[in-house]
Every structure is written in structure tokens, then in C-alpha cells.
Motif scaffolding. Sequence first.
Motif, PDB file in Angstrom:
ATOM      1  N   GLU A  77     -31.335  18.260  76.714  1.00 53.72           N
ATOM      2  CA  GLU A  77     -31.424  16.844  77.057  1.00 53.72           C
ATOM      3  C   GLU A  77     -31.159  16.563  78.528  1.00 53.72           C
ATOM      4  N   GLY A  78     -30.927  17.622  79.316  1.00 53.96           N
ATOM      5  CA  GLY A  78     -30.781  17.450  80.753  1.00 53.96           C
ATOM      6  C   GLY A  78     -29.366  17.399  81.273  1.00 53.96           C
ATOM      7  N   LYS A  79     -28.381  17.603  80.415  1.00 49.50           N
ATOM      8  CA  LYS A  79     -26.986  17.561  80.867  1.00 49.50           C
ATOM      9  C   LYS A  79     -26.549  18.938  81.377  1.00 49.50           C
ATOM     10  N   VAL A  80     -25.831  18.945  82.506  1.00 49.08           N
ATOM     11  CA  VAL A  80     -25.284  20.163  83.105  1.00 49.08           C
ATOM     12  C   VAL A  80     -23.770  20.006  83.198  1.00 49.08           C
ATOM     13  N   PHE A  81     -23.028  21.007  82.698  1.00 47.95           N
ATOM     14  CA  PHE A  81     -21.571  20.972  82.740  1.00 47.95           C
ATOM     15  C   PHE A  81     -21.044  22.224  83.439  1.00 47.95           C
ATOM     16  N   VAL A  82     -19.951  22.053  84.169  1.00 47.84           N
ATOM     17  CA  VAL A  82     -19.282  23.160  84.849  1.00 47.84           C
ATOM     18  C   VAL A  82     -17.901  23.336  84.238  1.00 47.84           C
ATOM     19  N   TRP A  83     -17.554  24.612  83.942  1.00 47.29           N
ATOM     20  CA  TRP A  83     -16.289  24.931  83.270  1.00 47.29           C
ATOM     21  C   TRP A  83     -15.479  25.889  84.127  1.00 47.29           C
ATOM     22  N   ASN A  84     -14.191  25.624  84.220  1.00 46.01           N
ATOM     23  CA  ASN A  84     -13.264  26.488  84.959  1.00 46.01           C
ATOM     24  C   ASN A  84     -12.792  27.603  84.022  1.00 46.01           C
ATOM     25  N   VAL A  85     -13.437  28.758  84.119  1.00 48.61           N
ATOM     26  CA  VAL A  85     -13.135  29.868  83.205  1.00 48.61           C
ATOM     27  C   VAL A  85     -11.739  30.421  83.451  1.00 48.61           C
ATOM     28  N   SER A  86     -11.310  30.422  84.687  1.00 49.60           N
ATOM     29  CA  SER A  86      -9.973  30.942  85.000  1.00 49.60           C
ATOM     30  C   SER A  86      -8.901  30.195  84.221  1.00 49.60           C
ATOM     31  N   ASP A  87      -9.067  28.881  84.068  1.00 50.02           N
ATOM     32  CA  ASP A  87      -8.109  28.088  83.298  1.00 50.02           C
ATOM     33  C   ASP A  87      -8.335  28.261  81.794  1.00 50.02           C
ATOM     34  N   LEU A  96     -12.638  29.839  95.270  1.00 43.69           N
ATOM     35  CA  LEU A  96     -13.109  29.289  94.005  1.00 43.69           C
ATOM     36  C   LEU A  96     -12.605  30.105  92.824  1.00 43.69           C
ATOM     37  N   PRO A  97     -12.322  29.439  91.690  1.00 41.14           N
ATOM     38  CA  PRO A  97     -12.028  30.179  90.451  1.00 41.14           C
ATOM     39  C   PRO A  97     -13.352  30.635  89.824  1.00 41.14           C
ATOM     40  N   LEU A  98     -13.271  31.400  88.759  1.00 43.45           N
ATOM     41  CA  LEU A  98     -14.458  31.796  88.021  1.00 43.45           C
ATOM     42  C   LEU A  98     -15.005  30.575  87.286  1.00 43.45           C
ATOM     43  N   LEU A  99     -16.281  30.255  87.558  1.00 44.39           N
ATOM     44  CA  LEU A  99     -16.899  29.059  86.991  1.00 44.39           C
ATOM     45  C   LEU A  99     -18.065  29.441  86.084  1.00 44.39           C
ATOM     46  N   LEU A 100     -18.224  28.684  85.013  1.00 42.59           N
ATOM     47  CA  LEU A 100     -19.346  28.837  84.094  1.00 42.59           C
ATOM     48  C   LEU A 100     -20.125  27.532  84.096  1.00 42.59           C
ATOM     49  N   VAL A 101     -21.449  27.630  84.230  1.00 38.55           N
ATOM     50  CA  VAL A 101     -22.325  26.453  84.254  1.00 38.55           C
ATOM     51  C   VAL A 101     -23.245  26.526  83.041  1.00 38.55           C
ATOM     52  N   SER A 102     -23.378  25.413  82.323  1.00 39.05           N
ATOM     53  CA  SER A 102     -24.226  25.366  81.133  1.00 39.05           C
ATOM     54  C   SER A 102     -25.125  24.143  81.189  1.00 39.05           C
ATOM     55  N   CYS A 103     -26.316  24.258  80.593  1.00 37.65           N
ATOM     56  CA  CYS A 103     -27.236  23.125  80.529  1.00 37.65           C
ATOM     57  C   CYS A 103     -27.812  23.022  79.126  1.00 37.65           C
ATOM     58  N   ASP A 104     -28.213  21.823  78.732  1.00 39.65           N
ATOM     59  CA  ASP A 104     -28.792  21.628  77.404  1.00 39.65           C
ATOM     60  C   ASP A 104     -30.198  21.058  77.509  1.00 39.65           C
ATOM     61  N   ALA A 121     -24.939  30.166  83.300  1.00 40.30           N
ATOM     62  CA  ALA A 121     -24.840  31.009  84.500  1.00 40.30           C
ATOM     63  C   ALA A 121     -23.394  31.002  84.964  1.00 40.30           C
ATOM     64  N   VAL A 122     -22.991  32.042  85.685  1.00 44.96           N
ATOM     65  CA  VAL A 122     -21.618  32.139  86.179  1.00 44.96           C
ATOM     66  C   VAL A 122     -21.605  32.198  87.700  1.00 44.96           C
ATOM     67  N   ILE A 123     -20.535  31.678  88.274  1.00 46.11           N
ATOM     68  CA  ILE A 123     -20.253  31.805  89.700  1.00 46.11           C
ATOM     69  C   ILE A 123     -18.979  32.632  89.817  1.00 46.11           C
ATOM     70  N   PRO A 124     -19.068  33.862  90.348  1.00 46.26           N
ATOM     71  CA  PRO A 124     -17.891  34.746  90.399  1.00 46.26           C
ATOM     72  C   PRO A 124     -16.739  34.138  91.185  1.00 46.26           C
ATOM     73  N   ALA A 125     -15.519  34.559  90.822  1.00 41.91           N
ATOM     74  CA  ALA A 125     -14.320  34.071  91.496  1.00 41.91           C
ATOM     75  C   ALA A 125     -14.220  34.635  92.909  1.00 41.91           C
ATOM     76  N   CYS A 126     -13.632  33.873  93.798  1.00 42.35           N
ATOM     77  CA  CYS A 126     -13.345  34.320  95.164  1.00 42.35           C
ATOM     78  C   CYS A 126     -12.055  33.646  95.610  1.00 42.35           C
ATOM     79  N   ASP A 127     -11.681  33.827  96.852  1.00 40.21           N
ATOM     80  CA  ASP A 127     -10.422  33.259  97.335  1.00 40.21           C
ATOM     81  C   ASP A 127     -10.423  31.733  97.280  1.00 40.21           C
ATOM     82  N   PRO A 143     -11.590  37.540  86.140  1.00 35.08           N
ATOM     83  CA  PRO A 143     -11.006  37.045  87.392  1.00 35.08           C
ATOM     84  C   PRO A 143      -9.678  37.697  87.737  1.00 35.08           C
ATOM     85  N   THR A 144      -9.028  38.333  86.742  1.00 39.06           N
ATOM     86  CA  THR A 144      -7.739  38.979  86.990  1.00 39.06           C
ATOM     87  C   THR A 144      -7.858  40.488  87.191  1.00 39.06           C
TER      88      THR A 144
END
Length: 464
Positions: free
Chosen positions: A251-261, A241-249, A233-239, A191-192
Motif C-alpha cells: 500500500e506504499g507505506k515504508v517503516f524504519v526499525w532500530n534493530v539494535s534496540d 548509526l545503529p543497525l536499521l531495518l527498512v520495510s515496505c508494503d 532492506a538493512v542499513i549496517p551499523a556504524c559509529d 551489531p554486537t
Amino acid sequence: MNFSLTPVFMYPAHMSCVKCVALSSGRFLATGSTDEQVKLYDLRARKEVGMLMHHQGSTTHLQFYQGTHLMTSAEDGSISIFRTRDWELLKSLTGHKGAVNWFDVHSSGKVMLSVGKDGTVKCWDLTKGLCVYSMKLSRVAERACWTATGSKYVLLMDRIVQIYDISEQGHLVGKFESKSRINSIVTTSSPTDPNIDLIFAGGEDKTLSIWKTDGVCLIKWKTTHSSRIKDIAVIPACDELPLLLVSCDSEGKVFVWNVSDILKKSGEESTVDVVDDVVHVCEFDAKCRLTCLQAISTIPPKDETKKSHKSDKVTIEEDIKKDEEITDEEVYEEVIMEVKSKPKTKFQNPRKPIESKKVKETKIKPENSHQKKSEVTENEIKNLKNEFEKVADAEHTVTKDQFKQTLVNHVQSWSAGAQYLFLERLFDAFDLDGNQKIDFREFIQGLSVFLKGTPEEKMECVFF
């Protein structure tokens, strides 16, 4: 910045397990399954628009390229390329002696990597539709990915990830290994600095990690997943949004992580310590077993420019014209592949969605007028009319809910997903004007085709 996940489109797509999904700029969704079918959806209209049945074996991977082409692979060892304008099969690439596990198209659209159960990695020239390079690996690779800059490619082999540099004659330039199996890897740019490639990994140990292409681990953190991570999966950074990472397991849980932070917690040197103070920004519970995941942003990334795409297409055009003279318009539409011949295929073209039309309110016509337009006898029409009126409303029409309630008892032995899918398609086949209601005229005409029509008429009624 606050984040949330809200379901907007849910559909029982396949009769068996969904193995892969692909998204195209927020317009099309494609799903592949062990039922050997690829289903296509229009996310704007939020409805199914057709299916592709060209593979013999479970679908293993799907990928869109710039919204103009869809590539599919399967256990039959082939990779197929479709044009999204009319979903025509342009080319089938064969070469793997076994199932194709994964493939990835280079950002230029000129070459593609693929790996299969035959233990090889192959490089394809997409302007000619030929395999130009094949290398035997020490073990079977599950995934192959180009880096964001396009200068390297990454191979996932169970617990090992290897990075190769094409500018260094394809030599190994980086490697990292996990103590447990890695189920998914994705690549994106920092992102930098868009010139720095990053590799994300997740797997059986419920941790996520970020790596540089030389094998240096930037950070590895313990997630809140209660079971193994199936896909990321990743969502690239833009003006916006920060760079986001999405993960699933599983058992059906989906989490979104702020990679920039998260990257702010990492250092420049390699680390083996697992960080446990990383918190996800939002989550969602699908309440079912998840097998695959895709994420996309409708906002263009920072480094995406129209000029780069134009320059790529000019290069492709020059390569194509070496072998065959084609028009500029054909080059623009078929930027991926040179089409020397369009093979006859056994797959079924997607049915065109029925457009809603304004119709005048009409009363039930005499029985003989229905008989002229159908193959149903006059006595049959009289009996059917009596049964139809028992279900119909005051306007002499049957809604979709009434239609389903009437027929659901006849498919009780089916699964819930199969019931929903069958009744939805059956109603659409009868609803000739697309107004979400069936009158007696539509009912008789549709029933006539299903019971006494030719096979061609039945296929046209259902799929077109």
C-alpha cells in the motif's frame, strides 16, 4: 536519536511496473522493469544518465559490486555483467533453463549464487565466467543470499528458508518455516559481534523476524503495516548509526526499525511468541503500490576495511592470470570478470549527460544562416519563426515549462508518466548547450534532425 524519511529524487522511470532496484554507494541508481529496460541514474546530479537494453524479458534482479560493476538478470535466463566506468557489457552468463529469480555475489567477488524457475541453484566462478556447480532443489527458490561473513548461503522457497554452510561441504545447517509466505529475506552481521550472521524475514503475515543461521528465532514482532510486506532492506551499523531495518508494503507505506534496540528484547532461545510492543522510528507514505526496496548508508560499516578488498583483488588477479595475461590496470578495473573477448551487443549504450556550457548572449540571426546549418527550407524557417516567437519570452528563448505547456495537448491520450518522460527527453534533445532554454537556432537544428535527418543522426540527437 531522531530519524526521518524525506524524498530527494522522484522520477517516472518506466512505462510499466518497476520490479527491482539497486544502489551503488550513493552514486548510481539502477532500476529494472517488465519493459525489458534497465534505467541508470546519477543520484548526485539527480538525473537519468542512460539505459541498458540487453535482456529479452522482464528484469528480475539488479546488484552493484563495490561500485565498479553492475549485474543484471532477467526472464530470458541470463545474467549480465557491466563495468560501471563505461557501462560496457563484459559477460553474459547463461545456464538456467528459464527465468533467473535472484542472484547474489560473494563479498570476495570471486563467486556468485543464482536461483531460477528451473528449480536449480547454481554457483558461478566469476574469474572464468563459468558455472562450476548446479544443484536441483526440491522446490523453486525465489531468493539466494550470502551471509555477511560469507561462510554460508540462504535460500528462500515460499514459506521455507534453508541455510547451507560451505565449510561443511554445502550441507544444510539450519532451517525455519513460516505459516504464511515469506516475500523477502536479507542478511547482515550482528551489531554486537561481526562474526555472528543474522537473517531478517518479512512476508504476508505483516510480521518481521530475526533469525540465527542455525534456525533459532531471536525475535518476531507485529508491525504497523496494514498490508503484506513486499520487501525489506538493512542499513549496517556504524559509529554514527545503529543497525536499521527498512520495510515496505503493497500500500506504499515504508517503516524504519532500530534493530539494535529490538535485539535487546530478544533472548538466546527460540521463541514462537509474536512481540507487539516494537515501535518503528520513522515512516513514509509513498502513496503508490511498492514492489521493491533498497537501502544504503553513505557511512562505511564498522567491519569494512580497505585491506580486505586489496587482498581479495590480489587473489582474483592470480586466478585470472592462470588463463590469460592481462595488465595490472585491467585487473583492477575488471576485478569481477576475466574478459577473453568482448561480445558485440544489441543493447544501446547510455547517452552521456550534456554538460552545461557558458554561452554568449546572441540575437536571432538572419533566416538564411539557419538554412545553411539545417535541412529546413527558407519558407519553412519563416513560418516556424513566427510560431516560435508566439511562445518565446522577451529574450527569444523557450523555457522547459513553456515547452511542455505548448506540446502537452498533443500527448493527452498518454499516461502522466509517459507524458513527463517524453517531453523531458524531447526538450533535452533540443537544448544543445544545456542551459535549460531553447533559442530559435537550437529549435531549427533539432527540428531539422528529427524531421529530415538520417536514422543515425536521430539516434545520436536523442541518446548522446
